[in-house]
Design an enzyme around this catalytic site. Structure first.
Site, PDB file in Angstrom:
ATOM      1  N   SER A  18       0.759  -1.283   0.052  1.00 48.37           N
ATOM      2  CA  SER A  18       0.129  -0.067  -0.103  1.00 48.37           C
ATOM      3  C   SER A  18       0.976   1.267   0.126  1.00 48.37           C
ATOM      4  O   SER A  18       0.552   2.319  -0.734  1.00 48.37           O
ATOM      5  CB  SER A  18      -0.796  -0.083   1.027  1.00 48.37           C
ATOM      6  OG  SER A  18      -0.335   0.266   2.487  1.00 48.37           O
ATOM      7  N   ASN A  19       1.812   1.221   0.568  1.00 47.90           N
ATOM      8  CA  ASN A  19       2.824   2.503   0.530  1.00 47.90           C
ATOM      9  C   ASN A  19       3.510   2.546  -0.831  1.00 47.90           C
ATOM     10  O   ASN A  19       3.679   3.635  -1.348  1.00 47.90           O
ATOM     11  CB  ASN A  19       3.791   2.277   1.772  1.00 47.90           C
ATOM     12  CG  ASN A  19       3.477   2.729   3.027  1.00 47.90           C
ATOM     13  OD1 ASN A  19       3.348   3.770   3.240  1.00 47.90           O
ATOM     14  ND2 ASN A  19       3.258   1.742   3.986  1.00 47.90           N
ATOM     15  N   ASN A 112      13.073   4.438   4.275  1.00 49.56           N
ATOM     16  CA  ASN A 112      12.301   3.460   4.772  1.00 49.56           C
ATOM     17  C   ASN A 112      11.152   3.971   5.598  1.00 49.56           C
ATOM     18  O   ASN A 112      11.236   5.342   6.087  1.00 49.56           O
ATOM     19  CB  ASN A 112      13.120   2.518   5.443  1.00 49.56           C
ATOM     20  CG  ASN A 112      11.874   1.340   6.248  1.00 49.56           C
ATOM     21  OD1 ASN A 112      11.498   0.555   5.414  1.00 49.56           O
ATOM     22  ND2 ASN A 112      12.165   1.042   7.467  1.00 49.56           N
ATOM     23  N   HIS A 114       8.664   3.168   8.613  1.00 51.84           N
ATOM     24  CA  HIS A 114       8.294   2.455   9.713  1.00 51.84           C
ATOM     25  C   HIS A 114       7.121   2.959  10.606  1.00 51.84           C
ATOM     26  O   HIS A 114       6.875   3.998  10.842  1.00 51.84           O
ATOM     27  CB  HIS A 114       9.573   2.228  10.742  1.00 51.84           C
ATOM     28  CG  HIS A 114       9.352   1.313  11.914  1.00 51.84           C
ATOM     29  ND1 HIS A 114       9.599   0.193  11.705  1.00 51.84           N
ATOM     30  CD2 HIS A 114       9.085   1.742  13.001  1.00 51.84           C
ATOM     31  CE1 HIS A 114       9.465  -0.416  12.797  1.00 51.84           C
ATOM     32  NE2 HIS A 114       8.989   0.522  13.733  1.00 51.84           N
ATOM     33  N   GLU A 179       1.347   7.195   7.247  1.00 52.49           N
ATOM     34  CA  GLU A 179       2.509   6.487   6.454  1.00 52.49           C
ATOM     35  C   GLU A 179       2.419   6.682   4.952  1.00 52.49           C
ATOM     36  O   GLU A 179       3.340   7.496   4.462  1.00 52.49           O
ATOM     37  CB  GLU A 179       2.349   4.951   6.218  1.00 52.49           C
ATOM     38  CG  GLU A 179       2.738   4.639   7.900  1.00 52.49           C
ATOM     39  CD  GLU A 179       2.724   2.913   7.861  1.00 52.49           C
ATOM     40  OE1 GLU A 179       3.357   2.378   7.095  1.00 52.49           O
ATOM     41  OE2 GLU A 179       2.224   2.246   8.667  1.00 52.49           O
TER      42      GLU A 179
HETATM   43  C1  GRF Z   1       4.020  -0.884   6.717  1.00 53.26           C
HETATM   44  O1  GRF Z   1       3.392  -0.505   7.938  1.00 53.26           O
HETATM   45  C2  GRF Z   1       5.454  -0.139   6.819  1.00 53.26           C
HETATM   46  O2  GRF Z   1       5.501   0.930   7.603  1.00 53.26           O
HETATM   47  C3  GRF Z   1       5.981  -1.459   7.232  1.00 53.26           C
HETATM   48  O3  GRF Z   1       5.525  -2.325   6.682  1.00 53.26           O
HETATM   49  C4  GRF Z   1       4.240  -2.153   6.301  1.00 53.26           C
HETATM   50  C5  GRF Z   1       3.917  -2.178   4.859  1.00 53.26           C
HETATM   51  O4  GRF Z   1       2.705  -2.134   4.428  1.00 53.26           O
HETATM   52  N1  GRF Z   1       7.578  -1.187   6.997  1.00 53.26           N
HETATM   53  P1  GRF Z   1       2.510  -1.874   2.927  1.00 53.26           P
HETATM   54  O5  GRF Z   1       2.891  -3.265   2.269  1.00 53.26           O
HETATM   55  O6  GRF Z   1       3.054  -0.825   2.242  1.00 53.26           O
HETATM   56  O7  GRF Z   1       0.774  -1.881   2.864  1.00 53.26           O
END
Ligand code: GRF
Length: 209
Positions: A18-19, A112, A114, A179
């Protein structure tokens, strides 16, 4: 790293992505003035690969088992990135620790996201850790990547209040919204070269109106 082509991004993701999708959308819409050249994953089944392909982005599975060591694997990743002219790397739910082989050619150019206010709650299940600890303010952090996990200088953070009726899941969902917001903002600052690093302190100039 040559930047005559402007900002060229490579994304590493192991999960649903999703990010990654937030970054791809922001690049496609022009909100981030950069191009995503490739999405790489260590997991063939990662939802991120499918989403990237659907969005028209080159998406490649690199199997860690086909490379003898962590260093060998990272050299293969770097080769994929370099061959596409990548000059900024975004880890987005990438579950492997990177080695010197990865960081040396991309010094200061690996980000990154987090899901905690670092340095609190590094590692896995950060939202659950924060929830179980009973903090009143949780959040998320974009940071530069260093060898030690979740340890690099902080680029951007967002605070998310913990409500009395929260569960770890409802809290995680609100953190995830933040995020997506701060990862796009932080990557945009890198793409627009508005970032200055002084030791562990990072300063971001406001965008031009
Ligand atoms: C997110 O919560 C990110 O902060 C962490 O892993 C998760 C990944 O989620 N590092 P997505 O795959 O981006 O939905």
């Amino acid at each position: 790293m040559p930047e005559q082509d402007g900002c060229v991004i490579g994304i590493l993701a192991s999960g649903r992505g999703s990010n990654m999708a937030a970054l791809l959308e922001a690049c496609a819409s022009g909100e981030i003035p950069a191009r995503v050249a490739v999405v790489l994953s260590d997991r063939e089944q990662a939802g991120a690969l499918e989403t990237a392909r659907r969005m028209g982005v080159d998406a490649v599975h690199l199997n860690p088992r086909q490379h003898g060591s962590r260093e060998g694997y990272d050299r293969a990743l770097v080769a994929e990135l370099r061959q596409r002219g990548v000059n900024l790397v975004c880890l987005a739910g990438y579950m492997k620790l990177v080695t010197r082989e990865f960081l040396a050619p991309y010094a200061g150019r690996v980000l990154n996201i987090h899901p905690s206010l670092l340095p609190s709650f590094p590692g896995l299940d950060a939202q659950q850790q924060a929830f179980d600890y009973g903090v009143k303010v949780a959040g998320c952090t974009v940071h530069l990547v260093e060898l030690a996990m979740d340890s690099g200088p902080v680029v951007m953070q967002a605070a998310v209040p913990v409500m009395d009726d929260d569960t770890a899941q409802s809290l995680s969902a609100r953190i995830l919204e933040q995020e997506h917001r701060i990862y796009v903002e932080a990557v945009c600052a890198f793409a627009e070269e508005r970032v200055r690093v002084e030791g562990r302190r990072i300063f971001i100039r406001a965008p031009r109106k």
